[in-house]
Design an enzyme around this catalytic site. Structure first.
Site, short mmCIF file in Angstrom:
data_model
loop_
_atom_site.label_atom_id
_atom_site.label_comp_id
_atom_site.label_asym_id
_atom_site.label_seq_id
_atom_site.Cartn_x
_atom_site.Cartn_y
_atom_site.Cartn_z
N ASP A 34 -5.00 3.89 -4.76
CA ASP A 34 -6.41 4.12 -4.40
C ASP A 34 -6.57 5.55 -3.85
O ASP A 34 -6.88 5.73 -2.69
CB ASP A 34 -6.88 3.08 -3.36
CG ASP A 34 -6.07 3.07 -2.07
OD1 ASP A 34 -4.89 3.50 -2.09
OD2 ASP A 34 -6.61 2.66 -1.03
N HIS B 49 2.85 7.35 4.38
CA HIS B 49 2.71 5.94 4.01
C HIS B 49 3.16 5.73 2.55
O HIS B 49 4.23 5.17 2.28
CB HIS B 49 1.27 5.48 4.18
CG HIS B 49 0.77 5.47 5.58
ND1 HIS B 49 1.42 4.80 6.60
CD2 HIS B 49 -0.31 6.06 6.15
CE1 HIS B 49 0.75 4.95 7.73
NE2 HIS B 49 -0.30 5.72 7.49
C1 BDR Z 1 -2.44 2.72 3.65
O1 BDR Z 1 -3.87 2.62 3.66
C2 BDR Z 1 -4.43 3.68 2.94
O2 BDR Z 1 -5.43 4.29 3.70
C3 BDR Z 1 -3.33 4.66 2.65
O3 BDR Z 1 -3.52 5.30 1.41
C4 BDR Z 1 -2.10 3.80 2.66
O4 BDR Z 1 -1.89 3.22 1.39
C5 BDR Z 1 -1.94 2.96 5.05
O5 BDR Z 1 -2.29 1.91 5.89
CA CA Z 2 -3.05 4.10 -0.59
#
Ligand code: BDR
Ligand code: CA
Length: 320
Positions: free
Chosen positions: A12, A246
């Site tokens: 995303d 992340h």
């Molecule tokens: C996750 O949430 C999204 O905002 C980031 O892309 C990542 O996949 C972190 O909590």
């Molecule tokens: Ca993400």
């Protein structure tokens, strides 16, 4: 040299998604066969536009398939524009943007078809809400036995780091579609989830990003630019100097799992009440009375990370 691992990247984009996507593309250990998009950090049109933009700007060969615009059963949460900007990429100008269209097939069908064409060969790396994966399971449950592995960025297990980032106990990707996440964790495929327990312990500092810009060409410069508003968010909220790694941590797990310690056990997701979106593991071998974790597949969570090693892998891969 060993054959590169075939990857479907379900994403995303998203600032850290872009960091992960370009990491996959740069890694000789990985072979990106498709990008599938999902709502999450922005609406589906924006995340799909961003995936197409990254493909075009950085010369990715893999096709982009547009996924679902909403969770399985509930309304979509508002986009976190305070984290990823209105355009999903930190509101950095998307220079050279040309209109492009995704493939006509929906993302979940692309996952099914690629899994059937390459049985046992594809690792699905999912770094957004897990809705496309749940839709693929519903349309063709056999897909669970046709993928080699599923590696997720999602969840928080209270082992270390932060226990939640959108509520005190919930991580964003799981909270954005808790029902889908529970279906994905309880399906008979091999899931490893790289959670906040480890991703909040790996920080790309401004100096790291400057060095990336110096060593990784146009991709490094772009990633440095989009990292600045992301780091500003973390600085303001958590007092961190830099940004949490992340989604790229899930990619690092596929390239070099020895960077992580894992723990086995069935995983369930809370789908109602104040702990909506919380991920809970029953540690394999521990004894309890009858519970919702009984007879569920044993999956893996990450409980430790070699942060320095992960950052080195990222920098070396991008700079090579
Ligand atoms: C996750 O949430 C999204 O905002 C980031 O892309 C990542 O996949 C972190 O909590
Ligand atoms: Ca993400």
């Amino acid at each position: 040299m060993t054959t590169p691992t075939k990857i479907i990247f379900d994403t995303d984009p998203g600032i850290d998604d872009a960091m992960a996507l370009l990491f996959i593309e740069a890694s000789p250990a990985l072979d990106l066969v498709a990008v599938t998009t999902v709502f999450g950090n922005a609406d589906i049109d924006t995340t799909t536009r961003n995936a197409l933009y990254l493909k075009q700007r950085f010369g990715l060969k893999a096709p982009v398939f547009k996924g679902t615009d909403k969770p399985l059963t509930r309304p979509r949460n508002p986009s976190p524009t305070f984290v990823h900007g209105e355009n999903g990429l930190g509101d950095v100008e998307l220079t050279g943007l040309v209109a492009a269209q995704p493939e006509t097939k929906p993302a979940h069908q692309a996952i099914i078809d690629l899994a059937r064409e390459n049985p046992g060969e594809i690792t699905l790396v999912a770094v957004g809400p897990l809705t496309n994966l749940a839709l693929a399971l519903k349309a063709d449950p056999e897909v669970a036995r046709l993928l080699k592995n599923v590696v997720i960025m999602g969840g928080a297990f209270g082992v270390a780091g932060k226990p939640g980032n959108v509520t005190p106990v919930a991580e964003a990707n799981i909270w954005n579609d808790p029902e889908a996440a529970d279906q994905v964790f309880t399906a008979p495929w091999h899931v490893t989830t790289v959670s906040l327990d480890v991703t909040t312990q790996v920080i790309m500092s401004p100096a790291f990003m400057d060095a990336l810009e110096a060593s990784a060409g146009p991709a490094g410069a772009f990633l440095n630019a989009i990292s600045k508003p992301y780091a500003a968010f973390y600085g303001g909220r958590d007092g961190i100097v830099g940004c949490c790694v992340h989604d790229a941590a899930a990619v690092a797990y596929v390239i070099d799992p020895s960077l992580f310690q894992t723990r086995a056990g069935a995983i369930r997701v809370v789908t109602e009440g104040i702990a909506l979106g919380q991920t809970c593991q029953k540690v394999d071998g521990e004894l309890f009375g009858p519970s919702a974790w009984d007879d569920q597949p044993v999956q893996a969570i990450t409980v430790g990370v070699n942060a320095e090693g992960l950052l080195k892998l990222y920098a070396e891969t991008m700079g090579a």
